[in-house]
Design an enzyme around this catalytic site. Structure first.
Site, mmCIF file in Angstrom:
data_model
loop_
_atom_site.group_PDB
_atom_site.id
_atom_site.type_symbol
_atom_site.label_atom_id
_atom_site.label_comp_id
_atom_site.label_asym_id
_atom_site.label_seq_id
_atom_site.Cartn_x
_atom_site.Cartn_y
_atom_site.Cartn_z
ATOM 1 N N GLU A 145 1.646 -0.461 -5.012
ATOM 2 C CA GLU A 145 0.753 0.637 -5.258
ATOM 3 C C GLU A 145 1.512 1.645 -5.529
ATOM 4 O O GLU A 145 1.824 2.404 -4.562
ATOM 5 C CB GLU A 145 -0.529 0.831 -4.326
ATOM 6 C CG GLU A 145 -1.397 1.694 -4.732
ATOM 7 C CD GLU A 145 -2.175 2.366 -3.552
ATOM 8 O OE1 GLU A 145 -3.273 2.972 -3.772
ATOM 9 O OE2 GLU A 145 -1.728 2.507 -2.135
ATOM 10 N N ASP A 172 0.836 -1.055 0.013
ATOM 11 C CA ASP A 172 -0.019 0.053 0.189
ATOM 12 C C ASP A 172 0.986 1.186 -0.009
ATOM 13 O O ASP A 172 1.909 1.296 0.693
ATOM 14 C CB ASP A 172 -0.855 0.063 1.144
ATOM 15 C CG ASP A 172 -1.908 0.983 1.350
ATOM 16 O OD1 ASP A 172 -2.668 1.142 0.447
ATOM 17 O OD2 ASP A 172 -2.033 1.776 2.357
#
Ligand code: GLC
Ligand code: CA
Length: 551
Positions: free
Chosen positions: A242, A201
């Site tokens: 990401e 993330d």
């Protein structure tokens, strides 16, 4: 090239445990329920699952605010259930990837609780503090319009702490070697429990220097350290980052020698796919593919259409963004954070089956590995009455039973979509399973075909000129095998003429239908594409197709 790189030709399915299937009737999806649905997923043909955060959390950002990395959120089950689940998935040949959220913790995490209370605590330096509110506190917010600042005063510490995201998500000081040690420990823990890797993330923020001093700079060498650790523990484990960054930064993430991350989401291409779908013009998409072509041989792109967040259009030109907004999210309520659209894919395409197939066919044939999202195989819709990104996170629609068969409880964790064209009465897995022409069965067939076309995952591609901006064609070559894919982004039926250059290219075998194409005596193919039509062809004669051995 070693053929073991499983992620090169995988099909990834992402889901949130809490909204997938509730087994015990408390209204919240759980691992037990997910396990009961593994055969459904295996039938669909996906071979890697990406689980959104499932660790213990106050759930103020759908689990992206973790308060204990080493516990499953009790609402979803126990670590025992988790291990049962990874085992059951493995039995079916399905790998399990998980979100690794280590840019920040929840403010309820014991590290933050200790850090705020005691300045001599060993956890104090796990976070970033300032005596006075820094001057740039109003910049760099990820959720503009909802988030007010990136520095918030903590009354207990009597200081300001840094948070890139919501204020209940204090950023970890990821440059602190002790924090890095904690990150490795978390990765090592879940690798032992059976995961195949991590969707990392907010990657650019994880590797940035943070705090009040100087400009924030990325420390790319950290990526190699993560990678090395991972591969010492489990050889074929991967990191999927990401990182919504400009193309010229990609190689910093992959590493020139492929020594950093194996995978990244291709946000750059994603935005141009939507532009292409909205405008019918494929030129910017072709350019975006060119701009992201460069990657080490072992690295791979992950492609997607919609994910659990808003569709971020921030990297399109103002004019391009406006066109996508007008076509797919004209209403203010459909937009979010001044940069994106928060709807699900099906309503963005007016539920038009032809356009849905076109969009998915395009996704499945982009260079890289496709990532799909739960419910999209059914054409699930959204509920714009739910706040921010929750509109596209409603429970999976299994059947026509109450609450779509997701739960026996009166009140599910988020309301199930009811009524209208996207309500569970119309859109659910049980009915679509019985209907050979359903989107579910179409998706299953296209996934099967995608697995059988490893050229796309492994090969080199070239964009083939079709003479029309709205007809996009690509050819893949790998180990003497080739495929050609053609997409008509326009509503008008279009005849294209193509010359593939080589002798092999005289016959095109239609992989999804019966009409094959034979070149005329000048070596040209004439193909009539219906409105939003698409074709997948294997280049070469029929015998050639039958002789083809598996890779
Ligand atoms: C990522 C996630 C998003 C989350 C944020 C904070 O962008 O995709 O859902 O809110 O990180 O962790
Ligand atoms: Ca439950």
């Amino acid at each position: 090239m070693i053929k073991d790189l499983w992620y090169k030709n995988a099909v990834v399915y992402c889901l949130n445990v809490g909204t997938f299937m509730d087994s015990n009737g408390d209204g919240i999806g759980d691992f037990e329920g997910l396990m009961r649905r593994l055969d459904y997923l295996s039938g669909l043909g996906v071979n890697c699952l990406w689980l959104m955060p499932f660790q213990k959390s106050p759930q103020r950002d759908d689990g992206y605010d973790i308060s204990d990395y080493y516990q499953v959120d009790p609402r979803y089950g126990t670590l025992g259930d988790f291990v049962d689940f990874t085992h059951e998935a493995k039995q079916r040949g399905i790998r399990v990837m998980m979100d690794l959220v280590i840019n920040h913790t929840s403010d309820q995490h014991p590290w933050f609780q200790a850090a705020r209370r005691d300045k001599s605590s060993r956890y104090r330096d796990y976070y970033l503090w300032a005596d006075k509110k820094p001057k740039d506190a109003q910049s760099g917010m990820v959720f503009p319009g909802v988030q007010k600042t990136t520095w918030t005063r903590d009354p207990i510490a009597g200081k300001y702490y840094f948070h890139r995201f919501y204020k209940f998500q204090p950023d970890l000081n990821t440059q602190n070697p002790e924090v890095q040690e904690e990150i490795r420990k978390i990765m090592g823990f879940y690798l032992e429990l059976g995961v195949c890797g991590f969707r990392m993330d907010a990657m650019p923020f994880v590797i940035q220097t943070k705090g009040t001093t100087a400009a924030h700079t990325e420390r790319y060498t950290m990526l190699r350290e993560f990678r090395e650790f991972l591969q010492w523990r489990v050889g074929d484990a991967i990191i999927l980052a990401e990182a919504n960054v400009e193309p010229d930064l990609n190689m910093h993430y992959f590493g020139d020698d492929g020594d950093r991350l194996q995978m990244m989401f291709n946000f750059w291409v994603n935005q141009r796919v939507f532009y292409a779908l909205a405008s019918g013009n494929s030129r910017p998409l072709a350019k975006a593919l060119e701009q992201t072509r460069n990657r080490p041989a072992t690295a791979q792109w992950a492609n997607f259409l919609r994910n659990h967040d808003e569709l971020d259009l921030g990297r399109l030109s103002d004019e391009e963004r406006q066109i996508v907004f007008e076509e797919m999210g004209p209403d203010k309520t459909m937009q979010l954070y001044d940069r994106g659209i928060r709807r699900r894919l099906a309503p963005m395409l007016d539920g038009d089956r032809r356009r849905l197939e076109l969009a998915y066919s395009l996704l499945f044939t982009l260079p890289g590995t496709p990532v799909i999202r739960y419910g999209d195989e059914l054409g699930m819709g959204d509920n714009l009455r739910l706040r921010e990104r929750n509109c596209a996170r409603t429970p999976m629609q299994w059947s026509t039973e109450p609450h779509a068969g997701f739960t026996r409880a009166d009140k599910p964790i988020l309301p199930v979509i009811t009524g209208g064209p996207y309500g569970y009465e119309q859109v659910n897995a049980a009915q679509q399973r019985r209907d050979p022409d359903s989107l579910l069965n179409w998706t299953e067939r296209i996934i099967r075909m995608r697995h059988e076309v490893p050229e796309i995952g492994w090969g080199d591609y070239s964009v083939v000129e079709t003479g029309h901006d709205h007809v996009f064609a690509m050819r893949y070559d790998w180990r003497n095998n080739s495929v050609l894919v053609v997409h008509n982004l326009g509503a008008a039926q279009t005849e294209i003429e193509m010359h593939l250059g080589d002798k092999l290219g005289r016959t095109l075998i239609n992989l999804l239908g019966d009409e094959h194409s034979h070149a005329d005596n000048k070596g040209r193919h004439h193909i009539v594409l219906e409105s939003y039509g698409y074709r997948w062809y294997r280049v070469g004669g029929l015998g050639y197709l039958l002789d083809r051995t598996s890779y």
